[in-house]
Scaffold this active site. Structure first.
Site, PDB file in Angstrom:
ATOM      1  N   GLN A  29     -65.191 -56.706 -46.420  1.00 42.55           N
ATOM      2  CA  GLN A  29     -66.624 -56.445 -46.506  1.00 42.55           C
ATOM      3  C   GLN A  29     -66.973 -55.156 -45.783  1.00 42.55           C
ATOM      4  OE1 GLN A  29     -67.870 -60.274 -44.994  1.00 42.55           O
ATOM      5  NE2 GLN A  29     -68.651 -59.344 -43.123  1.00 42.55           N
ATOM      6  N   GLY A  30     -67.984 -54.515 -46.321  1.00 46.10           N
ATOM      7  CA  GLY A  30     -68.492 -53.290 -45.736  1.00 46.10           C
ATOM      8  C   GLY A  30     -70.005 -53.318 -45.775  1.00 46.10           C
ATOM      9  N   TYR A  31     -70.614 -52.549 -44.914  1.00 47.06           N
ATOM     10  CA  TYR A  31     -72.072 -52.526 -44.804  1.00 47.06           C
ATOM     11  C   TYR A  31     -72.617 -51.210 -45.329  1.00 47.06           C
ATOM     12  CZ  TYR A  31     -71.727 -56.904 -42.463  1.00 47.06           C
ATOM     13  OH  TYR A  31     -71.478 -58.237 -42.211  1.00 47.06           O
ATOM     14  N   LEU A  32     -73.597 -51.319 -46.225  1.00 44.95           N
ATOM     15  CA  LEU A  32     -74.272 -50.146 -46.776  1.00 44.95           C
ATOM     16  C   LEU A  32     -75.479 -49.793 -45.924  1.00 44.95           C
ATOM     17  CD1 LEU A  32     -74.093 -51.218 -50.515  1.00 44.95           C
ATOM     18  CD2 LEU A  32     -72.535 -49.699 -49.283  1.00 44.95           C
ATOM     19  N   LEU A  84     -70.456 -47.970 -44.578  1.00 44.75           N
ATOM     20  CA  LEU A  84     -70.422 -47.337 -43.265  1.00 44.75           C
ATOM     21  C   LEU A  84     -69.056 -47.576 -42.616  1.00 44.75           C
ATOM     22  CD1 LEU A  84     -73.923 -48.633 -42.158  1.00 44.75           C
ATOM     23  CD2 LEU A  84     -73.358 -46.274 -42.802  1.00 44.75           C
TER      24      LEU A  84
END
Length: 150
Positions: A29-32, A84
């Protein structure tokens, strides 16, 4: 449609959960967006993609708004490239318990190797639940244990 997530989060004391788990999943998972009032996350869960928007947790840290939709895996992979710094890799172990509840134990990898957290989603803040022997101290509401902050 209920978009409120009620979740309790705990540290994990030992690896006994692995013998209790009925399934496990690979998650990236990654955060935009990581704003104090909301996060926007892209997740690849095994071979499926998801986009999730979450509000800040309420005063007690248990409840918050959550909107999640499945998206095409290719779209999730492309969005992951826009994430990010600080992407998360983990294995999620699922342990069914009484009343249709599941413990989800996240074993983190990469830069977070060695961190293991347990979560249980409830239908109300007062709902009783069975605590597994491997479950340690509660960290619900502690921002240091929010995935977006790790």
């Amino acid at each position: 449609m209920n978009n409120i997530e009620i979740e309790r989060k705990f540290l994990v004391k030992d690896e006994s959960y692995k013998q209790l788990a009925t399934t496990k999943h690979t998650i990236q998972q990654g955060y935009l967006c990581k704003d104090p009032m909301k996060t926007v996350r892209v997740r690849i869960w095994d071979d499926k993609g998801f986009l999730t928007i979450k509000s800040a947790a309420g005063q007690n840290g248990f409840s918050r708004f959550e909107w999640e939709r499945e998206i095409a895996l290719k779209d999730a992979e492309e969005l992951m490239q826009l994430a990010l710094p600080g992407k998360i890799e983990k294995t999620r172990w699922i342990i069914p318990v009484a009343d249709g509840l599941n413990w989800e134990i996240d074993e983190f990898h990469g830069r977070l190797e060695g961190r293991v957290l347990a979560e249980i989603e409830l239908s109300s803040e007062q709902q009783p639940y069975e605590k597994l022997p491997c479950i340690g101290d509660e960290v619900t509401g502690n921002p240091a244990y929010y995935n977006a902050n790790m």
